[in-house]
Design a protein around this motif. Structure first.
Motif, PDB file in Angstrom:
ATOM      1  N   ASP A 129       0.773  -1.130   0.291  1.00  0.00           N
ATOM      2  CA  ASP A 129       0.061   0.049  -0.090  1.00  0.00           C
ATOM      3  C   ASP A 129       0.959   1.502  -0.057  1.00  0.00           C
ATOM      4  N   GLU A 130       0.224   2.377   0.078  1.00  0.00           N
ATOM      5  CA  GLU A 130       0.919   3.591  -0.049  1.00  0.00           C
ATOM      6  C   GLU A 130       1.726   3.996   1.065  1.00  0.00           C
ATOM      7  N   ASN A 131       1.639   3.312   2.373  1.00  0.00           N
ATOM      8  CA  ASN A 131       2.682   3.352   3.421  1.00  0.00           C
ATOM      9  C   ASN A 131       3.725   2.213   3.488  1.00  0.00           C
ATOM     10  N   GLY A 132       3.712   1.509   2.351  1.00  0.00           N
ATOM     11  CA  GLY A 132       4.700   0.163   2.259  1.00  0.00           C
ATOM     12  C   GLY A 132       4.362  -0.721   3.000  1.00  0.00           C
ATOM     13  N   ASN A 133       3.095  -1.094   3.412  1.00  0.00           N
ATOM     14  CA  ASN A 133       2.769  -2.212   4.192  1.00  0.00           C
ATOM     15  C   ASN A 133       1.733  -3.263   3.240  1.00  0.00           C
ATOM     16  N   SER A 145      -2.639  -3.820  -3.368  1.00  0.00           N
ATOM     17  CA  SER A 145      -3.358  -2.609  -3.305  1.00  0.00           C
ATOM     18  C   SER A 145      -3.754  -1.893  -4.413  1.00  0.00           C
TER      19      SER A 145
END
Length: 163
Positions: A129-133, A145
């Protein structure tokens, strides 16, 4: 057919997607094996459907996904030891089946397979995802994602004049 590079890419996926715990204990739990088998069966169903449609792009996608899953399963069985997994892929029945599926459609063009594997790996790595998760399904499967990029297997096949 299966290279150290391919195995290392799958191991990288485990590390980036916070799956290292599955590589730390020797062996694989029955629950985890059921999950791995479910993933395999999903891809096998996709392969069967693609073969019925004679869709070379989807055939290649399913074969590479099956290899990715099986290499991951072997990594889990052998604590992430790349050298042992490289040895085991030579005798693994599921890997042999993938090789047969591949050669049925693409002959011995294993450079094509390596390039397709690289493309699928790049795509798999875009699931964060956009947070690198990572995002997980209830059974532990990594989900896509909104940043996910489909693999360009059509481009790979065109490079090798296979379409």
């Amino acid at each position: 057919m299966i290279s150290t590079k391919m195995i290392k890419k799958v191991k990288e996926f485990y590390e980036v997607f916070k799956q290292e715990d599955f590589l730390e204990e020797y062996g694989i739990t029955p629950d985890r094996m059921r999950t791995r088998t479910k993933l395999w069966d999903e891809e096998l169903d996709e392969l069967i459907e693609a073969k019925s449609k004679k869709d070379k792009v989807q055939i290649l996608d399913a074969i590479v996904d099956m290899l990715y899953i099986r290499i991951g399963t072997l990594l889990e069985h052998h604590k992430g030891d790349v050298a042992i997994v490289l040895f085991k892929v030579e005798i693994d029945i599921e890997i042999k089946n993938c090789k047969e599926y591949f050669t049925e459609y693409f002959g011995d063009n294993f450079a094509l397979l390596e390039d397709a594997f690289d493309e699928v790996h790049m795509s798999n790595m875009s699931k964060l995802d956009e947070n690198g998760n990572p995002i997980f399904r209830e059974d532990g499967k990594v989900m896509k994602s909104h940043l996910f990029i489909e693999p360009d297997l059509t481009g790979v096949l065109l490079q090798y004049d296979e379409l």
